[in-house]
Scaffold this motif. Structure first.
Motif, PDB file in Angstrom:
ATOM      1  N   ASP A  80       2.659   7.800  -7.041  1.00  0.00           N
ATOM      2  CA  ASP A  80       4.166   8.449  -6.840  1.00  0.00           C
ATOM      3  C   ASP A  80       3.890   9.818  -6.029  1.00  0.00           C
ATOM      4  OD1 ASP A  80       6.516   9.522  -6.319  1.00  0.00           O
ATOM      5  OD2 ASP A  80       7.190   8.824  -8.246  1.00  0.00           O
ATOM      6  N   ILE A  81       3.959   9.865  -4.578  1.00  0.00           N
ATOM      7  CA  ILE A  81       3.928  11.007  -3.876  1.00  0.00           C
ATOM      8  C   ILE A  81       5.077  11.787  -3.558  1.00  0.00           C
ATOM      9  CG2 ILE A  81       1.579  10.220  -3.251  1.00  0.00           C
ATOM     10  CD1 ILE A  81       3.047   9.949  -0.233  1.00  0.00           C
ATOM     11  N   THR A  82       6.276  11.388  -4.136  1.00  0.00           N
ATOM     12  CA  THR A  82       7.237  11.865  -3.689  1.00  0.00           C
ATOM     13  C   THR A  82       7.497  13.518  -3.918  1.00  0.00           C
ATOM     14  OG1 THR A  82       8.239   9.813  -4.921  1.00  0.00           O
ATOM     15  CG2 THR A  82       9.963  11.414  -3.869  1.00  0.00           C
ATOM     16  N   ASP A  83       6.900  13.948  -4.994  1.00  0.00           N
ATOM     17  CA  ASP A  83       6.985  15.504  -5.034  1.00  0.00           C
ATOM     18  C   ASP A  83       5.798  16.319  -4.500  1.00  0.00           C
ATOM     19  OD1 ASP A  83       9.598  14.847  -6.100  1.00  0.00           O
ATOM     20  OD2 ASP A  83       8.750  14.539  -8.150  1.00  0.00           O
ATOM     21  N   CYS A 141       7.889  10.691   4.322  1.00  0.00           N
ATOM     22  CA  CYS A 141       6.559  10.184   4.038  1.00  0.00           C
ATOM     23  C   CYS A 141       5.697  11.201   4.158  1.00  0.00           C
ATOM     24  CB  CYS A 141       6.191   9.064   4.768  1.00  0.00           C
ATOM     25  SG  CYS A 141       4.638   8.073   4.265  1.00  0.00           S
ATOM     26  N   ALA A 142       5.823  12.008   5.022  1.00  0.00           N
ATOM     27  CA  ALA A 142       4.802  13.137   5.461  1.00  0.00           C
ATOM     28  C   ALA A 142       4.917  14.277   4.290  1.00  0.00           C
ATOM     29  CB  ALA A 142       5.068  13.851   6.794  1.00  0.00           C
ATOM     30  N   PHE A 180       0.925  -1.287   0.015  1.00  0.00           N
ATOM     31  CA  PHE A 180       0.128  -0.182   0.003  1.00  0.00           C
ATOM     32  C   PHE A 180       0.822   1.415  -0.092  1.00  0.00           C
ATOM     33  CE2 PHE A 180      -2.878   2.897   2.472  1.00  0.00           C
ATOM     34  CZ  PHE A 180      -3.781   3.065   1.539  1.00  0.00           C
ATOM     35  N   LEU A 181       1.832   1.271   0.845  1.00  0.00           N
ATOM     36  CA  LEU A 181       2.863   2.148   0.967  1.00  0.00           C
ATOM     37  C   LEU A 181       4.193   1.717   0.445  1.00  0.00           C
ATOM     38  CD1 LEU A 181       3.814   5.030   1.987  1.00  0.00           C
ATOM     39  CD2 LEU A 181       4.079   4.425   4.234  1.00  0.00           C
ATOM     40  N   ILE A 182       4.964   2.347  -0.322  1.00  0.00           N
ATOM     41  CA  ILE A 182       6.283   1.591  -0.631  1.00  0.00           C
ATOM     42  C   ILE A 182       7.320   2.680  -0.812  1.00  0.00           C
ATOM     43  CG2 ILE A 182       7.600   0.456  -2.281  1.00  0.00           C
ATOM     44  CD1 ILE A 182       4.863  -0.146  -3.463  1.00  0.00           C
ATOM     45  N   PHE A 183       8.190   2.332   0.075  1.00  0.00           N
ATOM     46  CA  PHE A 183       9.640   3.328   0.378  1.00  0.00           C
ATOM     47  C   PHE A 183      10.600   2.464  -0.967  1.00  0.00           C
ATOM     48  CE2 PHE A 183       7.393   4.361   4.102  1.00  0.00           C
ATOM     49  CZ  PHE A 183       7.866   5.616   4.181  1.00  0.00           C
ATOM     50  N   GLU A 184      10.984   3.438  -1.785  1.00  0.00           N
ATOM     51  CA  GLU A 184      11.910   2.771  -2.921  1.00  0.00           C
ATOM     52  C   GLU A 184      13.131   3.637  -2.805  1.00  0.00           C
ATOM     53  OE1 GLU A 184       9.476   1.105  -6.327  1.00  0.00           O
ATOM     54  OE2 GLU A 184      10.736   2.568  -7.243  1.00  0.00           O
ATOM     55  N   ASN A 185      14.220   2.757  -2.560  1.00  0.00           N
ATOM     56  CA  ASN A 185      15.748   3.397  -2.677  1.00  0.00           C
ATOM     57  C   ASN A 185      15.659   4.699  -2.265  1.00  0.00           C
ATOM     58  OD1 ASN A 185      15.004   1.789  -5.560  1.00  0.00           O
ATOM     59  ND2 ASN A 185      16.620   0.947  -4.603  1.00  0.00           N
ATOM     60  N   THR A 227      12.845   8.644  12.066  1.00  0.00           N
ATOM     61  CA  THR A 227      12.287   9.918  12.057  1.00  0.00           C
ATOM     62  C   THR A 227      12.334  10.776  10.735  1.00  0.00           C
ATOM     63  OG1 THR A 227      12.063  10.207  14.379  1.00  0.00           O
ATOM     64  CG2 THR A 227      11.618  12.041  13.086  1.00  0.00           C
ATOM     65  N   THR A 228      13.502  10.621  10.231  1.00  0.00           N
ATOM     66  CA  THR A 228      13.577  11.246   8.694  1.00  0.00           C
ATOM     67  C   THR A 228      12.754  10.312   7.683  1.00  0.00           C
ATOM     68  OG1 THR A 228      16.063  11.689   9.480  1.00  0.00           O
ATOM     69  CG2 THR A 228      15.504  11.921   7.056  1.00  0.00           C
TER      70      THR A 228
END
Lengths: 287, 378
Positions: free
Chosen positions: B68-71, B51-52, B5-10, B45-46
């Motif tokens: 993709d919510i990175t930006d 993510c926030a 659902f939530l993915i942190f990628e590299n 925390t970082t």
């Protein structure tokens, strides 16, 4: 217990006695003297006459002076608002700077105080002089007509007032901003607020005490301005301060000068009293 | 994967010269409580702030619900945060604090009122709705912060050390409350903490972080029982470490290892490591038996004689430190029977330490630099 509390009271009085007597001798008594003086009649030679009169106050409210009173009010309020508009962003960014840069900026804000106030005002006269670089550039660019003047008008008075009192607005706002928890802005952003909304709804209300202090620090001396309109203002930019000086030093009518001073005091005390009332009401709501 | 659902990628992030997060990739499933656990400065925390949207990664992407919510800026993300010190707005009442998100989003007044009412009920704070944050206790503020975040119906709720500022009793109560709220709302929780017991008790999954990388991801039981690295083994609870090489294969699953300065130990070798392989063995203190008499001598059971160095009586259990062959072993004995009837083990007593091979666990990785974490006596 009882003797203890009465003992405390005596200590309290003893501790505050020097301040109290200082304020009484140098502030309260002269103020009352000025108010009493405003009620005394005088003759054209400047002599005080026996008896009491309200003539001086009647003169104050005569139509010829209304424009000066009105100008004093709007110039002061406008200058205060512009000072606050400049200081809020400055205070905000100063509080976010690293310790080192913050000290440098703080130093730069304070540094004008090292030069005498009068010299700084005279500097403005030189800067804006018709033979000065700024004036010539402005004429060349067509911003002002060749016969126009950058100096001796109300606009210049406002400019120099802002220049003079800006540090007094920046310092309390910076002090409040430094205590502000910037995490709150992150929280607001996190809850969907744009940068601007977070600034407006979270930052501004939380530095309100600094804002009020800054407003008072600028507004009060502004209302009593005398040197600035005298040196860089024209005949059309006189303020109440100039009237007082005029009555005291030129017309030698001390009771008249006292009456103007009393009016000035009322102009300062009335809004302050209002702010105080609002604050007390707000605090009551909070608890 | 469907479940991710939530993915942190590299994800990588540097602050100045310091690499805070180093190429981290992991998925979080919908509806689960996922903890990022690690010592301070490990980057947990970082990661949460990335993510926030409060921090930008140097590298990598954050993908939420397929997007993709990175930006995205923080106000455009469907995530909300419970901040470490709550960050409640001091000039607003409880009600206005909770209503801040909905008001900003422009909900109509009726919906705001009913939702605020619902969440005030959920956190049992209805009677305090007109109070200001400074009039509330730590636990109450905590609950307001949770309600203020949840009312926006975030896809993921981010919790940044939410219980760190509370005292122990309150912390335990808030943990249970958090769990209850999670059951009722069903939102995915991303929970950052340095407290292993907190993470163990609330999480469906834990990612143990150290120095900007994830050491292990697993369920609380997997992480505790089968730590893959020495860091995880030492960070999650106490443990006893042995370092040695495989010396003999007894059968397909049981081997003997020879530590450099300790007699041979029988271990459960499910990884089928061959003779000569360097191995690291971790044995949890509660897995060791301590007795004044020699236990039955099954060939496969590890039995060593030692001297009691220290005893700490903790009521429900006792901790012992026993020296055997220059090794200081930490042992926890649960008190399942009435203690006063037994002859107690005393300081300087000769005792027998024993454990079954399957109670030790062979680590995949051992880092010398983690040595400071292995100081057993607490």
């Amino acid at each position: 217990m009882k003797s203890d509390s009465s003992k405390n009271k005596i200590t309290e009085i003893l501790i505050s006695a020097p301040t109290l007597s200082w304020l009484t001798v140098f502030f309260l008594i002269p103020t009352i003297m000025a108010i009493i003086m405003a009620l005394r009649p005088s003759n054209p030679y400047g002599d005080l006459l026996p008896g009491w009169t309200l003539e001086n106050f009647k003169t104050i409210f005569s139509p010829i002076y209304i424009s000066v009173v009105w100008r004093t009010i709007w110039v002061s309020i406008l200058s205060t608002i512009i000072c606050l508009l400049f200081s809020v962003p400055v205070g905000y960014y100063m509080a976010r700077l690293s310790e080192k840069f913050r000290k440098i900026i703080l130093f730069l804000v304070i540094v004008p105080f090292w030069t005498n106030f009068l010299i700084r005002i005279f500097a403005w006269k030189l800067i804006l002089n018709p033979d000065g670089l700024i004036h010539k550039t402005f004429v060349f660019l067509g911003i002002i007509p060749s016969g126009g003047s950058l100096i001796y008008n109300t606009g210049t008075v406002i400019l120099v007032i802002i220049y003079t009192y800006l540090p007094f607005a920046i310092l309390p706002i910076f002090a409040a901003a430094e205590r502000f928890d910037f995490k709150l802005l992150e929280a607001a952003r996190d809850l969907g607020a744009t940068r601007w909304l977070a600034f407006l709804h979270i930052f501004i209300p939380n530095i309100s005490k600094g804002l009020m202090a800054a407003a008072a620090m600028v507004l009060i001396p502004c209302l009593g301005s005398y040197v600035i309109p005298d040196l860089v203002g024209g005949t059309n930019s006189q303020m109440v301060g100039n009237l007082i000086a005029n009555q005291a030093f030129v017309a030698r009518n001390i009771p008249m000068a006292a009456a103007w001073s009393t009016l000035l005091m009322a102009m300062i005390l009335l809004p302050l009293g209002l702010i105080l009332c609002v604050k007390i009401l707000l605090d009551k709501n909070k608890d | 994967m469907m479940n991710d659902f939530l993915i942190f990628e590299n994800i990588s992030k540097k602050f100045g010269k310091q690499q805070v997060i180093n190429n981290v990739t992991f998925p979080v499933s919908k509806g689960e409580v996922f903890s990022l656990l690690g010592p301070s400065g490990c980057g947990k925390t970082t990661l949460l702030r990335i993510c926030a949207g409060l921090e930008e990664p140097d590298n990598g992407r954050v993908i939420l619900d397929g997007k993709d919510i990175t930006d995205f800026s923080p106000n455009k993300r469907q995530v909300n945060t419970v901040f470490q010190n709550y960050a409640l707005f001091p000039h607003m009442t409880v009600r206005d604090n909770i209503a801040f998100g909905p008001r900003t989003a422009g909900w109509n007044n009726k919906k705001i009122a009913s939702e605020v009412h619902f969440f005030l009920e959920l956190i049992q704070m209805s009677e305090h709705k007109n109070k200001y944050p400074h009039q509330l206790s730590g636990g109450q503020r905590q609950r307001i912060a949770i309600a203020r975040a949840l009312i926006n119906r975030p896809l993921v709720l981010l919790l940044d050390e939410p219980l760190a500022a509370l005292d122990l009793k309150l912390r335990q109560r808030m943990l249970i409350e958090l769990d209850t709220i999670h059951d009722q709302i069903g939102t995915t929780f991303l929970f950052v903490t340095h407290d292993q017991s907190e993470a163990m008790s609330i999480s469906d999954k834990i990612a143990v972080m150290n120095k900007g990388v994830i050491e292990q991801i697993g369920t609380p039981a997997q992480i505790y029982e089968a730590p893959t690295t020495s860091f995880v083994a030492a960070f999650i609870g106490d443990t006893n470490f042995f370092e040695g090489t495989v010396s003999e294969m007894i059968n397909s699953e049981i081997s003997r290892i020879a530590p450099s300065d300790f007699p041979e130990i029988t271990v459960y070798n499910d990884k089928h490591l061959s003779i000569g392989t360097k191995v690291y063995l971790s044995i949890r203190p509660e897995k060791l038996n301590i007795a004044k008499t020699q236990p039955n001598t099954d060939k496969l059971i590890n039995i060593f004689k030692g001297t009691v160095e220290d005893i700490i009586y903790l009521g429900s259990m006792t901790k012992f430190w026993v020296t055997t062959q220059n090794y200081k072993l930490s042992i926890i004995k649960q008190h399942s029977s009435f203690l006063l009837d037994e002859e107690p083990i005393r300081w300087k007593d000769e005792v027998w330490i024993s454990w079954n091979p399957e109670h030790g666990y062979l680590l995949d990785q051992y880092a010398e630099t983690d040595e400071n974490l292995l100081t057993i006596p607490t």
